[in-house]
Design a protein around this motif. Structure first.
Motif, PDB file in Angstrom:
ATOM      1  N   GLY A 103       0.774  -1.242   0.000  1.00  0.00           N
ATOM      2  CA  GLY A 103       0.000   0.000   0.000  1.00  0.00           C
ATOM      3  C   GLY A 103       0.802   1.286   0.000  1.00  0.00           C
ATOM      4  N   ARG A 104       2.092   1.205  -0.282  1.00  0.00           N
ATOM      5  CA  ARG A 104       2.959   2.405  -0.323  1.00  0.00           C
ATOM      6  C   ARG A 104       2.830   3.275   0.929  1.00  0.00           C
ATOM      7  NH1 ARG A 104       2.829   4.584  -6.528  1.00  0.00           N
ATOM      8  NH2 ARG A 104       3.868   2.806  -7.496  1.00  0.00           N
ATOM      9  N   ALA A 105       2.554   4.568   0.763  1.00  0.00           N
ATOM     10  CA  ALA A 105       2.659   5.487   1.906  1.00  0.00           C
ATOM     11  C   ALA A 105       1.542   5.271   2.935  1.00  0.00           C
ATOM     12  CB  ALA A 105       2.641   6.928   1.413  1.00  0.00           C
ATOM     13  N   ASN A 116       0.057   8.813 -10.912  1.00  0.00           N
ATOM     14  CA  ASN A 116       1.028   9.468 -11.780  1.00  0.00           C
ATOM     15  C   ASN A 116       1.013   8.898 -13.196  1.00  0.00           C
ATOM     16  OD1 ASN A 116       3.013  11.368 -12.368  1.00  0.00           O
ATOM     17  ND2 ASN A 116       4.661   9.908 -11.949  1.00  0.00           N
ATOM     18  N   ALA A 117       0.680   7.624 -13.322  1.00  0.00           N
ATOM     19  CA  ALA A 117       0.563   7.042 -14.667  1.00  0.00           C
ATOM     20  C   ALA A 117      -0.498   7.827 -15.450  1.00  0.00           C
ATOM     21  CB  ALA A 117       0.182   5.569 -14.571  1.00  0.00           C
ATOM     22  N   ALA A 118      -1.596   8.137 -14.794  1.00  0.00           N
ATOM     23  CA  ALA A 118      -2.665   8.916 -15.422  1.00  0.00           C
ATOM     24  C   ALA A 118      -2.202  10.341 -15.717  1.00  0.00           C
ATOM     25  CB  ALA A 118      -3.894   8.944 -14.509  1.00  0.00           C
ATOM     26  N   THR A 130      14.437   8.209 -14.113  1.00  0.00           N
ATOM     27  CA  THR A 130      14.599   6.744 -14.118  1.00  0.00           C
ATOM     28  C   THR A 130      14.529   6.279 -12.657  1.00  0.00           C
ATOM     29  OG1 THR A 130      16.981   7.072 -14.082  1.00  0.00           O
ATOM     30  CG2 THR A 130      15.978   6.704 -16.219  1.00  0.00           C
ATOM     31  N   SER A 131      13.287   6.257 -12.164  1.00  0.00           N
ATOM     32  CA  SER A 131      13.045   6.056 -10.733  1.00  0.00           C
ATOM     33  C   SER A 131      13.620   4.775 -10.162  1.00  0.00           C
ATOM     34  CB  SER A 131      11.540   6.003 -10.472  1.00  0.00           C
ATOM     35  OG  SER A 131      10.972   7.258 -10.651  1.00  0.00           O
ATOM     36  N   ASN A 132      13.451   3.688 -10.898  1.00  0.00           N
ATOM     37  CA  ASN A 132      13.728   2.411 -10.242  1.00  0.00           C
ATOM     38  C   ASN A 132      14.967   1.695 -10.756  1.00  0.00           C
ATOM     39  OD1 ASN A 132      12.627   1.915 -12.675  1.00  0.00           O
ATOM     40  ND2 ASN A 132      11.019   0.535 -11.965  1.00  0.00           N
ATOM     41  N   TYR A 181       8.310  17.040 -17.658  1.00  0.00           N
ATOM     42  CA  TYR A 181       9.231  16.261 -16.827  1.00  0.00           C
ATOM     43  C   TYR A 181       8.428  15.417 -15.823  1.00  0.00           C
ATOM     44  CZ  TYR A 181      13.556  15.517 -14.042  1.00  0.00           C
ATOM     45  OH  TYR A 181      14.639  14.978 -13.374  1.00  0.00           O
ATOM     46  N   ASP A 182       8.535  14.104 -15.988  1.00  0.00           N
ATOM     47  CA  ASP A 182       7.948  13.177 -15.008  1.00  0.00           C
ATOM     48  C   ASP A 182       9.004  12.937 -13.936  1.00  0.00           C
ATOM     49  OD1 ASP A 182       6.931  11.061 -13.555  1.00  0.00           O
ATOM     50  OD2 ASP A 182       6.892   9.633 -15.239  1.00  0.00           O
ATOM     51  N   VAL A 183       8.871  13.636 -12.800  1.00  0.00           N
ATOM     52  CA  VAL A 183       9.902  13.518 -11.755  1.00  0.00           C
ATOM     53  C   VAL A 183       9.659  12.317 -10.837  1.00  0.00           C
ATOM     54  CG1 VAL A 183      10.550  15.956 -11.763  1.00  0.00           C
ATOM     55  CG2 VAL A 183       8.784  15.181 -10.174  1.00  0.00           C
ATOM     56  N   PHE A 241       4.101  14.003 -10.792  1.00  0.00           N
ATOM     57  CA  PHE A 241       4.668  13.083  -9.801  1.00  0.00           C
ATOM     58  C   PHE A 241       3.552  12.368  -9.043  1.00  0.00           C
ATOM     59  CE2 PHE A 241       4.619  17.415  -8.102  1.00  0.00           C
ATOM     60  CZ  PHE A 241       3.970  17.287  -6.889  1.00  0.00           C
ATOM     61  N   SER A 242       3.951  11.318  -8.308  1.00  0.00           N
ATOM     62  CA  SER A 242       3.005  10.493  -7.543  1.00  0.00           C
ATOM     63  C   SER A 242       2.652  11.146  -6.214  1.00  0.00           C
ATOM     64  CB  SER A 242       3.637   9.140  -7.206  1.00  0.00           C
ATOM     65  OG  SER A 242       3.581   8.282  -8.291  1.00  0.00           O
ATOM     66  N   GLY A 243       1.466  10.800  -5.701  1.00  0.00           N
ATOM     67  CA  GLY A 243       1.071  11.277  -4.378  1.00  0.00           C
ATOM     68  C   GLY A 243       1.531  10.346  -3.270  1.00  0.00           C
ATOM     69  N   ASP A 244       1.739   9.059  -3.604  1.00  0.00           N
ATOM     70  CA  ASP A 244       1.982   8.081  -2.534  1.00  0.00           C
ATOM     71  C   ASP A 244       3.390   7.504  -2.533  1.00  0.00           C
ATOM     72  OD1 ASP A 244       1.581   6.685  -4.876  1.00  0.00           O
ATOM     73  OD2 ASP A 244       0.190   5.221  -4.027  1.00  0.00           O
ATOM     74  N   LYS A 245       4.321   8.249  -3.117  1.00  0.00           N
ATOM     75  CA  LYS A 245       5.729   7.832  -2.975  1.00  0.00           C
ATOM     76  C   LYS A 245       6.367   8.751  -1.934  1.00  0.00           C
ATOM     77  CE  LYS A 245       6.200   5.765  -7.530  1.00  0.00           C
ATOM     78  NZ  LYS A 245       6.852   5.925  -8.839  1.00  0.00           N
ATOM     79  N   LEU A 246       7.410   9.466  -2.285  1.00  0.00           N
ATOM     80  CA  LEU A 246       8.108  10.258  -1.258  1.00  0.00           C
ATOM     81  C   LEU A 246       7.285  11.434  -0.736  1.00  0.00           C
ATOM     82  CD1 LEU A 246      11.766  10.136  -2.640  1.00  0.00           C
ATOM     83  CD2 LEU A 246      10.804   8.880  -0.715  1.00  0.00           C
TER      84      LEU A 246
HETATM   85  C1  LIG Z   1       6.127   5.639  -9.949  1.00  0.00           C
HETATM   86  C2  LIG Z   1       6.305   6.340 -11.211  1.00  0.00           C
HETATM   87  C3  LIG Z   1       5.244   6.445 -12.120  1.00  0.00           C
HETATM   88  C4  LIG Z   1       3.905   5.828 -11.850  1.00  0.00           C
HETATM   89  O1  LIG Z   1       3.319   6.479 -10.780  1.00  0.00           O
HETATM   90  P1  LIG Z   1       1.976   5.889 -10.093  1.00  0.00           P
HETATM   91  O2  LIG Z   1       1.586   6.963  -9.134  1.00  0.00           O
HETATM   92  O3  LIG Z   1       2.391   4.623  -9.451  1.00  0.00           O
HETATM   93  O4  LIG Z   1       0.986   5.690 -11.160  1.00  0.00           O
HETATM   94  C5  LIG Z   1       5.453   7.130 -13.279  1.00  0.00           C
HETATM   95  N1  LIG Z   1       6.646   7.683 -13.560  1.00  0.00           N
HETATM   96  C6  LIG Z   1       7.688   7.621 -12.707  1.00  0.00           C
HETATM   97  C7  LIG Z   1       8.989   8.254 -13.086  1.00  0.00           C
HETATM   98  C8  LIG Z   1       7.553   6.953 -11.500  1.00  0.00           C
HETATM   99  O5  LIG Z   1       8.586   6.881 -10.654  1.00  0.00           O
END
Ligand SMILES: *Cc1c(COP(=O)(O)O)cnc(C)c1O
Length: 463
Positions: free
Chosen positions: A95-97, A152-154, A226-228, A256-258, A290-295
């Protein structure tokens, strides 16, 4: 005893229900569900008698116990709380954050009452759901305009569709990433209707690659964090500042997708190399997402921020309706963003940040406390505090390990894998990590309030 006699003496449905119905664990189980469980249990007992598995008289208590167990199972929610003992702070499968209590409280208030979702109290009529978080996002990132969507995908898809449909978007081959098995940049791009113009090579892209790719069909330049994964060795990417310069010269927006939504100094979290939306916008990016439920440590959401001209295009786009954020998420997002208005408060109150920021000294104390809480069962297992490492997770900060201390459990009679499995099957499941046939409990992701529950589970697993 004769089979026929045992069968004749099998308890009656009503008697078993009466014996079972007052069990504390069945508060959320309906009478009908319990009755069904009792009938199923009695059926299976009958079969076991006929097959010879049961050879003695069946008591009401025995049948009631079985029915209670089955009914508890049936009444248990599928999506439920677990204790994360893995030390992976942003565990996508878990469930991430984790949200702060004040954020959860705000969800509850909005959920249980009518609210201002799309209502303007000033006008006494229709308002916009974007209004609730737009000014907060702008304040925190320095953006002119902002909106939030489902994830964030959306956000990436909406951004590309609004800016680049039927035109080309230039992206480096080194940034055509896949994240979490379901988000692939090339596929999201083709779904958006924008055409992907790949430049550079897997390990190297230079400014000239972007410049040479620009033509009359180009809509934008895209940078993807390149997040991962991490490129090491002979590699080069083009910094956002340079991309902005190229974009300006060509009259093209830079997107920019950060990725992670980092809002505090990464050094405070022991993280390097994570871009922030604020820095990216300051460097001149036209839109970031950017995502809401990562950092960020908030609910699942995708945040878009940048120039009003582009954000307005996204708000008006048909996809915006498809990927729109729901009221509960919006309630959580607004409450999370408000915490960030005071940076010190964010570090303390947002569990993701607090867990990442926990230092070795702190974690050693917590590991010792956890160890002290565990039952002493020397003939079943031994336990000790050991230095270890935890991960950020959630496709953030790849390859970066956070120094940690863990409680290491060495089972005597069962394997670590068996112990791990049994911990998962507890009333409150505990998800642990295995390393070299030892079971590790990482206090980084175990909340203080959960030590007792972990101790209970360990006692049960080895008892
Ligand atoms: C995690 C991530 C996504 C996807 O984000 P979600 O919120 O999981 O949909 C897209 N782009 C980058 C660079 C990411 O790190």
């Amino acid at each position: 005893m004769e089979k026929q006699e045992i069968l004749r003496n099998i308890p009656r449905v009503d008697d078993v229900i009466n014996a079972a119905r007052h069990d504390d664990g069945l508060k959320n189980v309906s009478y009908a569900t319990l009755a069904e469980c009792v009938r199923n249990v009695l059926d299976s007992i009958r079969k076991d008698v006929l097959s010879g598995k049961i050879t003695a008289e069946v008591t009401v208590g025995y049948a009631a116990d079985m029915a209670v167990r089955a009914a508890r199972e049936a009444g248990r929610h599928n999506l439920r709380a677990v204790i994360n003992a893995t030390g992976v702070v942003l565990h996508t499968n878990l469930g991430r954050a984790v949200l702060p209590p004040s954020v959860a409280e705000n969800i509850k208030q909005v959920a249980m009452q009518y609210n201002t979702l799309e209502y303007s109290l000033d006008e006494g009529g229709r308002g916009s759901r974007h209004d609730h978080v737009e000014s907060l996002i702008c304040k925190l990132t320095g953006a002119e305009a902002a909106m939030a969507v489902n994830n964030n995908a959306a956000a990436v898809m909406l951004m590309l569709a609004a800016v680049g449909k039927d035109r080309e978007i230039i992206v480096s081959r080194g940034e055509l990433v896949e994240i979490g098995g379901s988000f692939r940049v090339p596929e999201i791009m083709s779904m958006s209707g924008a055409r992907l113009k790949e430049v550079g090579t897997t390990n190297k892209t230079n400014p000239g690659d972007y410049k040479n790719a620009v033509n009359e069909n180009t809509a934008a330049l895209l940078k993807v964090h390149t997040s991962n994964f991490k490129l090491v060795g002979f590699c080069d990417d083009v910094k956002i500042e340079e991309m902005v310069a190229i974009g300006k010269a060509a009259g093209l927006p830079v997107l920019y997708d950060v990725g992670s939504g980092l809002m505090v100094d990464g050094a405070l979290l022991g993280i390097q190399n994570e871009p922030s939306a604020k820095d990216a916008l300051a460097a001149g990016a036209d839109v970031v997402c950017f995502s809401g439920d990562k950092l960020l440590g908030g609910p699942q959401a995708g945040i878009l921020a940048g120039k009003k001209k582009y954000i307005d295009m996204m708000k008006k786009h048909q996809f915006a309706r498809v990927v729109r954020i729901d009221k509960l998420t919006l309630a959580a997002l607004e409450a999370t963003l408000r915490i960030y208005l005071d940076g010190d408060r964010a570090m303390k109150e947002i569990p993701t940040l607090a867990n990442l920021a926990a230092d070795k000294t702190d974690l050693r104390v917590r590991a010792k406390k956890l160890l002290a809480a565990l039952p002493s069962m020397p003939d079943k297992f031994t336990a000790a505090v050991k230095a270890s490492e935890s991960q950020v997770g959630g496709g953030s900060a790849p390859g970066e390990m956070l120094p940690s201390f863990v409680v290491q459990i060495t089972p005597v009679a069962i394997s670590a894998a068996e112990a791990e499995k049994r911990l998962r099957e507890c009333e409150t499941p505990v998800i642990a990590r295995i390393h070299q046939d030892k079971l590790l409990l990482d206090p980084r992701t175990i909340f203080d309030s959960q030590y007792k529950e972990v101790a209970k589970a360990v006692g049960k697993v080895f008892g």
